[in-house]
Enzyme design. Sequence first.
Site, PDB file in Angstrom:
ATOM      1  N   TYR A   1      -1.914  -0.623  10.573  1.00 12.29           N
ATOM      2  CA  TYR A   1      -2.045  -1.091   9.186  1.00 12.29           C
ATOM      3  C   TYR A   1      -0.885  -0.569   8.344  1.00 12.29           C
ATOM      4  O   TYR A   1      -0.257  -1.322   7.591  1.00 12.29           O
ATOM      5  CB  TYR A   1      -3.382  -0.627   8.608  1.00 12.29           C
TER       6      TYR A   1
ATOM      7  N   LYS B   1       2.173  -2.636   6.331  1.00 13.34           N
ATOM      8  CA  LYS B   1       2.417  -2.502   4.893  1.00 13.34           C
ATOM      9  C   LYS B   1       3.853  -2.055   4.604  1.00 13.34           C
ATOM     10  O   LYS B   1       4.436  -2.432   3.589  1.00 13.34           O
ATOM     11  CB  LYS B   1       1.403  -1.538   4.273  1.00 13.34           C
TER      12      LYS B   1
ATOM     13  N   SER C   1       0.852  -1.192   0.000  1.00  4.97           N
ATOM     14  CA  SER C   1       0.000   0.000   0.000  1.00  4.97           C
ATOM     15  C   SER C   1       0.883   1.236   0.000  1.00  4.97           C
ATOM     16  O   SER C   1       2.019   1.200   0.498  1.00  4.97           O
ATOM     17  CB  SER C   1      -0.886   0.024   1.257  1.00  4.97           C
TER      18      SER C   1
END
Length: 256
Positions: free
Chosen positions: A161, A165, A148
């Site tokens: 998160y 990533k 991401s």
Amino acid sequence: MTNVNLFDLSGKIALVTGASRGIGEAIARTLAAYGAHVIVSSRKLEGCEAVVAAIRDAGGSAEALACHIGEMAQIDALFASIEKRHGRLDVLVNNAATNPYFGAIVDTDLSSFQKTVDVNIRGYFFSSVNGAKLMAKNGGGSIINVASVNGIIPGDMQGIYSITKAAVISMTHAFAKECASSGVRVNALLPGATDTKFASALVQNPAVLQRLMPHVPMQRVAQPDEMAGAVLYLASNAASYTTGTCINVDGGYLLG
């Protein structure tokens, strides 16, 4: 000179995790359209079977295998099943991910932290371990990690998160460096904001979009299909000398 289709995946066995919807589904459909036999995998078999049916209706080849990559035993069982059924794996797309917590990083609870790490880091890592070993037995293959842009610029209220990533990007580099001698290429896709159910808390929130869009030169969010072309390239012979790279598909977001 022979006209060779560098994107032809005929005869290839491809596994796409988290493929029951969104970006994973778009990738599975595209790989199948270019000739791969696609193993559509996600936690719930029913969702996978719906994607398989759509692929077959379009003339492609696919099968469904359920797997929760947050569970080690299920990862091992998935790859054992693939080896038993096909004896090989040519393409692995690590796409399944989770983002259970949206809020201030200092308020992240242990359960959300652990779940995010177990799926987004541990799941990707051991899927790659299994995939790379199986590929090496047959002369090589391609692993594509869906990371991401948050792995480069942490997303607002998406601390853990974003951290996972960033780890996926580092993981991509580490596997690429060590697995190249086995003929296994390892690359990453870095999507920007994409209109999926997974990202609905962002792309369907007017306040979030108002803050985000000034930083996206193309001034819109992506559709899932727009992620699939980069993965097709990385999976195919067109990328035969490409490993350890990250392809940003973000409408220019990372340009700053």
